[in-house]
Design a protein around this motif. Structure first.
Motif, short mmCIF file in Angstrom:
data_model
loop_
_atom_site.label_atom_id
_atom_site.label_comp_id
_atom_site.label_asym_id
_atom_site.label_seq_id
_atom_site.Cartn_x
_atom_site.Cartn_y
_atom_site.Cartn_z
N ASP A 23 -17.57 57.42 6.91
CA ASP A 23 -17.21 58.83 7.12
C ASP A 23 -15.86 58.88 7.85
O ASP A 23 -15.77 58.50 9.01
N PRO A 24 -14.80 59.33 7.19
CA PRO A 24 -13.50 59.36 7.84
C PRO A 24 -13.46 60.26 9.07
O PRO A 24 -12.68 60.03 9.99
N GLY A 25 -14.32 61.27 9.12
CA GLY A 25 -14.38 62.14 10.29
C GLY A 25 -14.87 61.39 11.51
O GLY A 25 -14.36 61.59 12.62
N VAL A 26 -15.85 60.52 11.32
CA VAL A 26 -16.36 59.70 12.42
C VAL A 26 -15.26 58.79 12.95
O VAL A 26 -15.01 58.70 14.15
N VAL A 27 -14.57 58.11 12.05
CA VAL A 27 -13.50 57.20 12.44
C VAL A 27 -12.41 57.95 13.19
O VAL A 27 -11.93 57.49 14.24
N CYS A 28 -12.05 59.12 12.72
CA CYS A 28 -11.01 59.93 13.37
C CYS A 28 -11.43 60.36 14.76
O CYS A 28 -10.67 60.24 15.72
N ARG A 29 -12.66 60.86 14.89
CA ARG A 29 -13.14 61.32 16.20
C ARG A 29 -13.27 60.17 17.19
O ARG A 29 -12.87 60.29 18.35
N VAL A 30 -13.81 59.05 16.73
CA VAL A 30 -13.97 57.88 17.61
C VAL A 30 -12.60 57.35 18.02
O VAL A 30 -12.38 57.05 19.20
N SER A 31 -11.67 57.26 17.09
CA SER A 31 -10.32 56.77 17.41
C SER A 31 -9.64 57.69 18.41
O SER A 31 -9.03 57.22 19.38
N ALA A 32 -9.73 58.99 18.20
CA ALA A 32 -9.09 59.94 19.10
C ALA A 32 -9.70 59.86 20.50
O ALA A 32 -8.97 59.89 21.50
N ALA A 33 -11.02 59.74 20.57
CA ALA A 33 -11.69 59.64 21.88
C ALA A 33 -11.28 58.34 22.58
O ALA A 33 -10.99 58.33 23.78
N MET A 34 -11.23 57.24 21.84
CA MET A 34 -10.90 55.95 22.41
C MET A 34 -9.48 55.93 22.97
O MET A 34 -9.23 55.36 24.03
N MET A 35 -8.55 56.57 22.28
CA MET A 35 -7.15 56.57 22.71
C MET A 35 -6.94 57.29 24.04
O MET A 35 -5.94 57.06 24.71
N GLN A 36 -7.88 58.12 24.45
CA GLN A 36 -7.77 58.83 25.72
C GLN A 36 -8.41 58.06 26.88
O GLN A 36 -8.32 58.49 28.02
N MET A 37 -9.02 56.93 26.60
CA MET A 37 -9.76 56.18 27.62
C MET A 37 -8.92 55.05 28.20
O MET A 37 -8.17 54.40 27.50
N GLU A 38 -9.09 54.84 29.52
CA GLU A 38 -8.52 53.65 30.14
C GLU A 38 -9.48 52.49 29.98
O GLU A 38 -9.07 51.35 29.80
N LYS A 39 -10.78 52.77 30.10
CA LYS A 39 -11.83 51.78 29.87
C LYS A 39 -12.74 52.34 28.80
O LYS A 39 -13.05 53.53 28.79
N ILE A 40 -13.21 51.49 27.91
CA ILE A 40 -14.06 51.94 26.81
C ILE A 40 -15.40 52.42 27.32
O ILE A 40 -16.09 51.73 28.06
N ASP A 41 -15.74 53.65 26.94
CA ASP A 41 -17.03 54.27 27.29
C ASP A 41 -17.79 54.44 25.98
O ASP A 41 -17.56 55.40 25.24
N ILE A 42 -18.68 53.50 25.69
CA ILE A 42 -19.36 53.50 24.40
C ILE A 42 -20.23 54.74 24.21
O ILE A 42 -20.34 55.27 23.11
N ALA A 43 -20.82 55.27 25.29
CA ALA A 43 -21.64 56.49 25.18
C ALA A 43 -20.77 57.66 24.74
O ALA A 43 -21.18 58.47 23.91
N ALA A 44 -19.57 57.77 25.27
CA ALA A 44 -18.66 58.85 24.88
C ALA A 44 -18.21 58.68 23.43
O ALA A 44 -18.05 59.66 22.70
#
Length: 56
Positions: A23-44
């Motif tokens: 699902d490209p929407g999932v990849v886009c949302r996960v990528s966007a959320a990850m780019m805002q993190m200093e440390k990876i928050d898997i729950a987020a």
């Protein structure tokens, strides 16, 4: 950073699954959320993949 000046972190096992979603929407949302993190928050990232609001 470590004593050599290198910044690194362990990547959760779930991370490749989220970024390899069909699902490209999932990849886009996960990528966007990850780019805002200093440390990876898997729950987020799971929440972003599921379109759930995060608390933080």
């Amino acid at each position: 950073m470590d004593r050599f000046g290198v910044s690194w972190q362990i990547v959760p096992k779930r991370m490749p699954d989220l970024l390899a979603s069909e699902d490209p929407g999932v990849v886009c949302r996960v990528s966007a959320a990850m780019m805002q993190m200093e440390k990876i928050d898997i729950a987020a990232l799971e929440a972003a993949a599921a379109k759930e609001p995060t608390h933080g």
